[in-house]
Write a protein that holds these residues in place. Sequence first.
Motif, short mmCIF file in Angstrom:
data_model
loop_
_atom_site.label_atom_id
_atom_site.label_comp_id
_atom_site.label_asym_id
_atom_site.label_seq_id
_atom_site.Cartn_x
_atom_site.Cartn_y
_atom_site.Cartn_z
N SER A 81 0.95 -1.27 -0.12
CA SER A 81 -0.22 0.15 0.00
C SER A 81 0.95 1.37 0.10
O SER A 81 2.03 1.30 0.72
N TYR A 82 0.66 2.24 -0.65
CA TYR A 82 1.36 3.44 -0.86
C TYR A 82 0.56 4.64 -0.23
O TYR A 82 1.05 5.50 -0.40
N GLY A 83 -0.60 4.46 -0.05
CA GLY A 83 -1.43 5.82 0.56
C GLY A 83 -2.80 5.37 0.78
O GLY A 83 -2.96 4.62 0.35
N HIS A 84 -3.47 6.19 1.62
CA HIS A 84 -4.85 6.08 2.12
C HIS A 84 -5.49 7.31 2.32
O HIS A 84 -4.64 8.27 3.15
N CYS A 85 -6.43 7.66 1.78
CA CYS A 85 -7.11 8.92 2.14
C CYS A 85 -8.71 9.05 1.90
O CYS A 85 -9.19 8.73 0.88
N ALA A 86 -9.49 8.93 3.18
CA ALA A 86 -10.84 8.71 3.17
C ALA A 86 -11.43 7.66 2.70
O ALA A 86 -11.41 6.43 3.11
N ALA A 87 -11.99 7.70 1.27
CA ALA A 87 -12.58 6.62 0.56
C ALA A 87 -11.57 5.91 -0.37
O ALA A 87 -12.08 4.96 -1.19
N SER A 88 -10.34 6.21 -0.42
CA SER A 88 -9.37 5.82 -1.16
C SER A 88 -8.20 5.31 -0.95
O SER A 88 -7.69 5.52 0.15
N VAL A 89 -7.73 4.09 -1.58
CA VAL A 89 -6.40 3.72 -1.18
C VAL A 89 -5.58 3.54 -2.60
O VAL A 89 -5.98 3.50 -3.61
N LEU A 90 -4.27 3.78 -2.46
CA LEU A 90 -3.06 3.42 -3.68
C LEU A 90 -2.46 2.34 -3.20
O LEU A 90 -1.90 2.14 -2.17
N VAL A 91 -2.42 1.55 -4.07
CA VAL A 91 -1.68 -0.24 -4.17
C VAL A 91 -0.89 -0.39 -5.22
O VAL A 91 -0.97 0.29 -6.23
N GLU A 92 0.05 -1.39 -5.06
CA GLU A 92 0.88 -1.50 -6.12
C GLU A 92 -0.09 -2.58 -7.29
O GLU A 92 -1.08 -2.96 -6.72
N SER A 93 0.60 -2.11 -8.38
CA SER A 93 -0.32 -2.67 -9.50
C SER A 93 0.03 -3.98 -9.95
O SER A 93 1.09 -4.31 -10.17
N LEU A 94 -0.99 -4.93 -9.78
CA LEU A 94 -0.86 -6.38 -10.15
C LEU A 94 -1.49 -6.75 -11.49
O LEU A 94 -2.53 -6.12 -11.85
#
Length: 218
Positions: free
Chosen positions: A129-142
């Motif tokens: 995981s690269y980040g989180h804010c409220a209703a969203s997350v950034l994760v590695e692309s697979l």
Amino acid sequence: IRDEFDFVNDPYDPYDDDGIRAAVFRSTSPDAKHCRRAEWHKLHFPVCNKFHEVDFVWDDVRYLGRGHFRQAFNVKGDDVEAGREPDVTMKVMRWREGQDNFNEDRYEKTRVDALVMERLASSPRITDSYGHCAASVLVESLPGDVWNLAVPTPRTIRRSDLHDGGDDADNKNGMSPTEKIELALEIAEALAELHGYEGGPISHDDIDLGQFLRTPDG
């Protein structure tokens, strides 16, 4: 005097209190009243600036698909000098007309999702995981999920199309028995990371093949 384990009447943050959220913890059983979330469960590490840097109009963003309450986009990595930053996947909450979309429960699910990935960041079996804010997350692309590997057909199929009569069965995915066992073990190992977490067992509660992603090397 309030009982030490009287969670129902405890005015503390309800998201730290299973007695308020789940009927099973409102049981009159003495054992149920001793079950409470781990201290780390209420942690929160938002990094919202990372999300504001993504321009959905000009950046190279591609729609990937959707789940029950979120949709996913691939965000192309930026060129950095001689190399290139890796792509990332942004998962954002879906909006569906006529439904209660942006409620506390949806935000809480996203927070917990991000928190679990943060707690298990050292594991090679858990998505980075690269980040989180409220209703969203950034994760590695697979590259894809296990479902499409194990079930490369429509999810429903006519009996006449099975072609599994006699000893010449067609398993549709071309996987050998050994490959199937190896895949099952990899899935079990990922679940073991959750259930064996040193801070307390983590329950997934939505297990199916689509929840497990493949890495670039398979």
